[in-house]
Design a protein around this motif. Structure first.
Motif, PDB file in Angstrom:
ATOM      1  N   THR A  41     104.279   8.703 127.844  1.00 41.14           N
ATOM      2  CA  THR A  41     104.923   9.341 128.988  1.00 41.14           C
ATOM      3  C   THR A  41     103.916  10.156 129.785  1.00 41.14           C
ATOM      4  N   ARG A  42     103.066  10.884 129.085  1.00 38.12           N
ATOM      5  CA  ARG A  42     102.025  11.664 129.758  1.00 38.12           C
ATOM      6  C   ARG A  42     101.078  10.742 130.533  1.00 38.12           C
ATOM      7  N   ASN A  43     100.724   9.603 129.945  1.00 35.42           N
ATOM      8  CA  ASN A  43      99.838   8.653 130.623  1.00 35.42           C
ATOM      9  C   ASN A  43     100.493   8.064 131.873  1.00 35.42           C
ATOM     10  N   VAL A  44     101.799   7.821 131.823  1.00 30.88           N
ATOM     11  CA  VAL A  44     102.505   7.305 132.998  1.00 30.88           C
ATOM     12  C   VAL A  44     102.461   8.326 134.124  1.00 30.88           C
ATOM     13  N   ILE A  45     102.695   9.583 133.784  1.00 32.87           N
ATOM     14  CA  ILE A  45     102.669  10.638 134.807  1.00 32.87           C
ATOM     15  C   ILE A  45     101.270  10.781 135.391  1.00 32.87           C
ATOM     16  N   LEU A  46     100.245  10.750 134.548  1.00 32.26           N
ATOM     17  CA  LEU A  46      98.871  10.837 135.047  1.00 32.26           C
ATOM     18  C   LEU A  46      98.528   9.650 135.944  1.00 32.26           C
ATOM     19  N   PHE A  47      98.947   8.458 135.551  1.00 38.20           N
ATOM     20  CA  PHE A  47      98.690   7.286 136.373  1.00 38.20           C
ATOM     21  C   PHE A  47      99.363   7.411 137.732  1.00 38.20           C
ATOM     22  N   TYR A  48     100.605   7.893 137.739  1.00 39.81           N
ATOM     23  CA  TYR A  48     101.334   8.037 138.996  1.00 39.81           C
ATOM     24  C   TYR A  48     100.657   9.054 139.913  1.00 39.81           C
ATOM     25  N   VAL A  49     100.249  10.177 139.368  1.00 40.07           N
ATOM     26  CA  VAL A  49      99.562  11.193 140.168  1.00 40.07           C
ATOM     27  C   VAL A  49      98.251  10.635 140.720  1.00 40.07           C
ATOM     28  N   LEU A  50      97.520   9.918 139.904  1.00 39.05           N
ATOM     29  CA  LEU A  50      96.259   9.322 140.343  1.00 39.05           C
ATOM     30  C   LEU A  50      96.500   8.278 141.432  1.00 39.05           C
ATOM     31  N   ALA A  51      97.496   7.428 141.262  1.00 41.38           N
ATOM     32  CA  ALA A  51      97.784   6.387 142.256  1.00 41.38           C
ATOM     33  C   ALA A  51      98.215   7.001 143.585  1.00 41.38           C
ATOM     34  N   GLU A  52      99.061   8.019 143.542  1.00 43.39           N
ATOM     35  CA  GLU A  52      99.490   8.678 144.776  1.00 43.39           C
ATOM     36  C   GLU A  52      98.325   9.404 145.442  1.00 43.39           C
ATOM     37  N   SER A  53      97.449   9.999 144.649  1.00 39.00           N
ATOM     38  CA  SER A  53      96.286  10.692 145.212  1.00 39.00           C
ATOM     39  C   SER A  53      95.368   9.708 145.930  1.00 39.00           C
ATOM     40  N   ILE A  54      95.118   8.588 145.292  1.00 41.69           N
ATOM     41  CA  ILE A  54      94.270   7.571 145.919  1.00 41.69           C
ATOM     42  C   ILE A  54      94.913   7.081 147.206  1.00 41.69           C
ATOM     43  N   TRP A  55      96.221   6.868 147.182  1.00 43.24           N
ATOM     44  CA  TRP A  55      96.944   6.410 148.366  1.00 43.24           C
ATOM     45  C   TRP A  55      96.805   7.416 149.511  1.00 43.24           C
ATOM     46  N   GLN A  56      96.955   8.702 149.221  1.00 46.62           N
ATOM     47  CA  GLN A  56      96.865   9.728 150.253  1.00 46.62           C
ATOM     48  C   GLN A  56      95.438   9.878 150.769  1.00 46.62           C
ATOM     49  N   ILE A  57      94.455   9.767 149.905  1.00 51.58           N
ATOM     50  CA  ILE A  57      93.053   9.836 150.332  1.00 51.58           C
ATOM     51  C   ILE A  57      92.737   8.669 151.255  1.00 51.58           C
ATOM     52  N   LYS A  58      93.257   7.494 150.941  1.00 48.40           N
ATOM     53  CA  LYS A  58      93.057   6.334 151.806  1.00 48.40           C
ATOM     54  C   LYS A  58      93.653   6.592 153.188  1.00 48.40           C
ATOM     55  N   GLU A  59      94.862   7.151 153.218  1.00 50.42           N
ATOM     56  CA  GLU A  59      95.513   7.445 154.497  1.00 50.42           C
ATOM     57  C   GLU A  59      94.726   8.479 155.302  1.00 50.42           C
ATOM     58  N   ILE A  60      94.202   9.492 154.635  1.00 50.15           N
ATOM     59  CA  ILE A  60      93.408  10.512 155.326  1.00 50.15           C
ATOM     60  C   ILE A  60      92.145   9.911 155.910  1.00 50.15           C
ATOM     61  N   ILE A  61      91.477   9.092 155.137  1.00 51.44           N
ATOM     62  CA  ILE A  61      90.231   8.455 155.618  1.00 51.44           C
ATOM     63  C   ILE A  61      90.525   7.543 156.802  1.00 51.44           C
ATOM     64  N   LEU A  62      91.572   6.744 156.712  1.00 48.43           N
ATOM     65  CA  LEU A  62      91.917   5.853 157.834  1.00 48.43           C
ATOM     66  C   LEU A  62      92.298   6.648 159.071  1.00 48.43           C
ATOM     67  N   PHE A  63      93.018   7.747 158.905  1.00 50.31           N
ATOM     68  CA  PHE A  63      93.408   8.582 160.045  1.00 50.31           C
ATOM     69  C   PHE A  63      92.189   9.226 160.667  1.00 50.31           C
ATOM     70  N   TYR A  64      91.242   9.669 159.847  1.00 49.95           N
ATOM     71  CA  TYR A  64      90.063  10.359 160.344  1.00 49.95           C
ATOM     72  C   TYR A  64      89.160   9.428 161.154  1.00 49.95           C
ATOM     73  N   TYR A  65      88.993   8.198 160.726  1.00 50.36           N
ATOM     74  CA  TYR A  65      88.068   7.287 161.388  1.00 50.36           C
ATOM     75  C   TYR A  65      88.714   6.434 162.486  1.00 50.36           C
ATOM     76  N   GLN A  66      89.983   6.628 162.757  1.00 51.32           N
ATOM     77  CA  GLN A  66      90.608   5.851 163.839  1.00 51.32           C
ATOM     78  C   GLN A  66      90.654   6.605 165.114  1.00 51.32           C
TER      79      GLN A  66
END
Length: 66
Positions: A41-66
Motif C-alpha cells: 500500500t505504501r508503494n502504491v501511494i509513493l508510485f502515485y505521488v511520483l507519477a503525478e509529480s512527473i506529470w505536473q513537471i512535464k506540464e510546467i516545462i511545456l507551459f514555460y517553453y511555449q
C-alpha cells in the motif's frame, strides 16, 4: 499526442486506486500477511505521488517553453 498522454495518466490513476483498494481489502482479511500488504500500500501511494509529480513537471516545462 495530448490525448494519449491524458489516457495514460487516467490509466495510472485508476490502476493506483484499484491497487490501493485491493491492498486494503487484503489487509483487513490477512493477519499474518499484514506487513506485506502495508508495504504494498505504501508503494502504491509513493508510485502515485511520483507519477503525478512527473506529470505536473512535464506540464510546467511545456507551459514555460511555449
Amino acid at each position: 499526442m495530448d490525448e494519449l498522454a491524458q489516457a495514460i495518466i487516467l490509466l495510472i490513476r485508476l490502476g493506483c486506486v484499484a491497487r490501493f483498494i485491493y491492498c486494503m481489502v487484503r489487509l483487513s482479511g490477512a493477519d499474518e500477511e499484514s506487513a506485506q500488504y502495508k508495504k504494498r500500500t505504501r508503494n502504491v501511494i509513493l508510485f502515485y505521488v511520483l507519477a503525478e509529480s512527473i506529470w505536473q513537471i512535464k506540464e510546467i516545462i511545456l507551459f514555460y517553453y511555449q
